[in-house]
Write a protein that holds these residues in place. Sequence first.
Motif, PDB file in Angstrom:
ATOM      1  N   ASN A 199       0.811  -1.208   0.000  1.00  0.00           N
ATOM      2  CA  ASN A 199       0.000   0.000   0.000  1.00  0.00           C
ATOM      3  C   ASN A 199       0.852   1.269   0.000  1.00  0.00           C
ATOM      4  OD1 ASN A 199      -2.808  -1.183   0.691  1.00  0.00           O
ATOM      5  ND2 ASN A 199      -1.469  -2.073   2.234  1.00  0.00           N
ATOM      6  N   PRO A 200       0.408   2.301  -0.765  1.00  0.00           N
ATOM      7  CA  PRO A 200       1.044   3.613  -0.615  1.00  0.00           C
ATOM      8  C   PRO A 200       0.717   4.141   0.774  1.00  0.00           C
ATOM      9  CG  PRO A 200      -0.907   3.778  -2.002  1.00  0.00           C
ATOM     10  CD  PRO A 200      -0.674   2.315  -1.765  1.00  0.00           C
ATOM     11  N   ILE A 201       1.645   4.829   1.378  1.00  0.00           N
ATOM     12  CA  ILE A 201       1.462   5.238   2.765  1.00  0.00           C
ATOM     13  C   ILE A 201       0.605   6.493   2.883  1.00  0.00           C
ATOM     14  CG2 ILE A 201       3.705   4.267   3.384  1.00  0.00           C
ATOM     15  CD1 ILE A 201       4.763   7.150   3.591  1.00  0.00           C
ATOM     16  N   SER A 202       0.003   6.664   4.055  1.00  0.00           N
ATOM     17  CA  SER A 202      -0.658   7.900   4.451  1.00  0.00           C
ATOM     18  C   SER A 202       0.190   8.494   5.571  1.00  0.00           C
ATOM     19  CB  SER A 202      -2.084   7.631   4.948  1.00  0.00           C
ATOM     20  OG  SER A 202      -2.586   8.772   5.631  1.00  0.00           O
ATOM     21  N   GLU A 203       0.889   9.573   5.273  1.00  0.00           N
ATOM     22  CA  GLU A 203       1.783  10.162   6.267  1.00  0.00           C
ATOM     23  C   GLU A 203       1.026  10.573   7.522  1.00  0.00           C
ATOM     24  OE1 GLU A 203       4.248  13.236   4.724  1.00  0.00           O
ATOM     25  OE2 GLU A 203       4.840  12.100   2.943  1.00  0.00           O
ATOM     26  N   GLU A 204      -0.193  11.092   7.327  1.00  0.00           N
ATOM     27  CA  GLU A 204      -0.996  11.536   8.480  1.00  0.00           C
ATOM     28  C   GLU A 204      -1.415  10.368   9.351  1.00  0.00           C
ATOM     29  OE1 GLU A 204      -1.577  12.272   5.338  1.00  0.00           O
ATOM     30  OE2 GLU A 204      -0.958  14.384   5.253  1.00  0.00           O
ATOM     31  N   LYS A 205      -1.814   9.266   8.714  1.00  0.00           N
ATOM     32  CA  LYS A 205      -2.252   8.092   9.470  1.00  0.00           C
ATOM     33  C   LYS A 205      -1.102   7.497  10.276  1.00  0.00           C
ATOM     34  CE  LYS A 205      -4.489   3.581   8.845  1.00  0.00           C
ATOM     35  NZ  LYS A 205      -3.430   2.744   9.452  1.00  0.00           N
ATOM     36  N   ILE A 206       0.080   7.443   9.682  1.00  0.00           N
ATOM     37  CA  ILE A 206       1.244   6.894  10.384  1.00  0.00           C
ATOM     38  C   ILE A 206       1.597   7.787  11.571  1.00  0.00           C
ATOM     39  CG2 ILE A 206       3.690   6.308  10.189  1.00  0.00           C
ATOM     40  CD1 ILE A 206       3.020   5.740   7.156  1.00  0.00           C
ATOM     41  N   LEU A 207       1.543   9.088  11.358  1.00  0.00           N
ATOM     42  CA  LEU A 207       1.814  10.021  12.450  1.00  0.00           C
ATOM     43  C   LEU A 207       0.806   9.843  13.574  1.00  0.00           C
ATOM     44  CD1 LEU A 207       3.380  12.411  13.603  1.00  0.00           C
ATOM     45  CD2 LEU A 207       1.912  13.931  12.254  1.00  0.00           C
ATOM     46  N   ASN A 242       6.909  15.885   7.207  1.00  0.00           N
ATOM     47  CA  ASN A 242       6.267  16.899   8.033  1.00  0.00           C
ATOM     48  C   ASN A 242       5.612  16.312   9.283  1.00  0.00           C
ATOM     49  OD1 ASN A 242       5.314  19.490   8.713  1.00  0.00           O
ATOM     50  ND2 ASN A 242       3.327  19.060   7.756  1.00  0.00           N
ATOM     51  N   GLY A 243       6.104  16.732  10.439  1.00  0.00           N
ATOM     52  CA  GLY A 243       5.517  16.310  11.710  1.00  0.00           C
ATOM     53  C   GLY A 243       6.025  14.997  12.240  1.00  0.00           C
ATOM     54  N   TRP A 244       6.784  14.256  11.419  1.00  0.00           N
ATOM     55  CA  TRP A 244       7.225  12.930  11.859  1.00  0.00           C
ATOM     56  C   TRP A 244       8.272  13.002  12.966  1.00  0.00           C
ATOM     57  CZ3 TRP A 244       7.371   8.181   8.181  1.00  0.00           C
ATOM     58  CH2 TRP A 244       6.111   8.019   7.590  1.00  0.00           C
ATOM     59  N   ASP A 245       8.904  14.162  13.122  1.00  0.00           N
ATOM     60  CA  ASP A 245       9.876  14.288  14.208  1.00  0.00           C
ATOM     61  C   ASP A 245       9.226  14.194  15.583  1.00  0.00           C
ATOM     62  OD1 ASP A 245       8.554  16.702  13.658  1.00  0.00           O
ATOM     63  OD2 ASP A 245      10.173  17.884  14.547  1.00  0.00           O
ATOM     64  N   LYS A 246       7.882  14.298  15.600  1.00  0.00           N
ATOM     65  CA  LYS A 246       7.138  14.183  16.861  1.00  0.00           C
ATOM     66  C   LYS A 246       6.825  12.727  17.212  1.00  0.00           C
ATOM     67  CE  LYS A 246       4.914  18.732  16.407  1.00  0.00           C
ATOM     68  NZ  LYS A 246       5.540  19.073  15.121  1.00  0.00           N
ATOM     69  N   MET A 247       7.037  11.822  16.280  1.00  0.00           N
ATOM     70  CA  MET A 247       6.761  10.402  16.524  1.00  0.00           C
ATOM     71  C   MET A 247       7.702   9.858  17.602  1.00  0.00           C
ATOM     72  SD  MET A 247       6.238   8.379  12.979  1.00  0.00           S
ATOM     73  CE  MET A 247       5.282   9.051  11.640  1.00  0.00           C
ATOM     74  N   LYS A 248       7.161   8.931  18.379  1.00  0.00           N
ATOM     75  CA  LYS A 248       7.958   8.309  19.435  1.00  0.00           C
ATOM     76  C   LYS A 248       9.187   7.620  18.861  1.00  0.00           C
ATOM     77  CE  LYS A 248       7.676   4.958  23.223  1.00  0.00           C
ATOM     78  NZ  LYS A 248       6.805   3.984  23.943  1.00  0.00           N
ATOM     79  N   ALA A 249       9.007   6.888  17.761  1.00  0.00           N
ATOM     80  CA  ALA A 249      10.122   6.132  17.180  1.00  0.00           C
ATOM     81  C   ALA A 249      11.273   7.049  16.778  1.00  0.00           C
ATOM     82  CB  ALA A 249       9.640   5.331  15.971  1.00  0.00           C
TER      83      ALA A 249
END
Length: 327
Positions: free
Chosen positions: A244-252, A282-289
Amino acid sequence: MKRSLRFMIPLLVAASLAGCAGNDNSQPAPGGQTSAPQENTAEQPAKQTTYPLTVKDATGKEVTFAKAPERIVSTSPAETEILFALGLEDRIVAVSDYDDYPDAAKAKPKIGGVVKPNEEAILAQTPDMVVGGISMEKPVADKLKSLGMPVYITHPTKMDDILNNVLAMGVITNTQEQAEKVVAQMKKDIAYVQEAVKNVKPEEKKKVYLEFSPGWTVGKGEFMDELITLAGATNIASDTEGWNPISEEKILQNDPDVILYASGITDEKTGIKLEDMIAKRNGWDKMKAIREKQIFGMDQNILSRPGPRITQGLIEVAKAIYPDLVK
């Protein structure tokens, strides 16, 4: 070595979804074709395949081998790895352009790509067995079969399919005992990981995001998803099926504990490495991982090839997710 999106998508998406659509993917090892069971003594003869042998491949079509194949062409890196693991180096007469493991595979004559191999190059090798993997397009396989070549197609989606492919090729090539040894080691690897993570409680399971190619992840029904499950974790894309192509918002929003990616891949359009793309979204730097630096590159070939090394990939995945449990 850099691998582009252009290569990975045909290999892992287009052919998986279209090339074998509607096929029975499960390929149990052919039965009833071996010699009668013998007592377990030092003089016990090796298992022997009885020919002519007729088997069904992943397309559901029958393939007949008059004798043990002596000139084998493999159009798929994973299947080439299986053949080498069975000790068939001398019988492999050609491989795809992408076959690079083991090193001996690099010296074999090449017959083109994995999706559309060169038919003339294959015919020139006068093979008595052609092995096609998950990426060979059905029309190509049908064309080769129409030319009278014994073409055996595999399309594994589960770990059991991969194990059965090894056993099936052992029967076809009359290397059954070696195939059983390979499968025994693979099962040992799986058992090792399962034992190591068996005490992980459901509420403690880590959430994992896997990106195997720029902008693409994998959901349930594929062996990459199963690697995460066997490792005692939860794939955040398991609510989807296939590639599947990813959804950046959903992963975040899902905020994974661990991010896994296929190392050595660069997006051909931007020239940016996959790991840099992941970190800079965008915004992924806020992810726990990402905050906790739980982002790990996996060997792309071990991770994506459904062959003998897939259980090594499982161990590496499990180590990345639970380093305290899997050593």
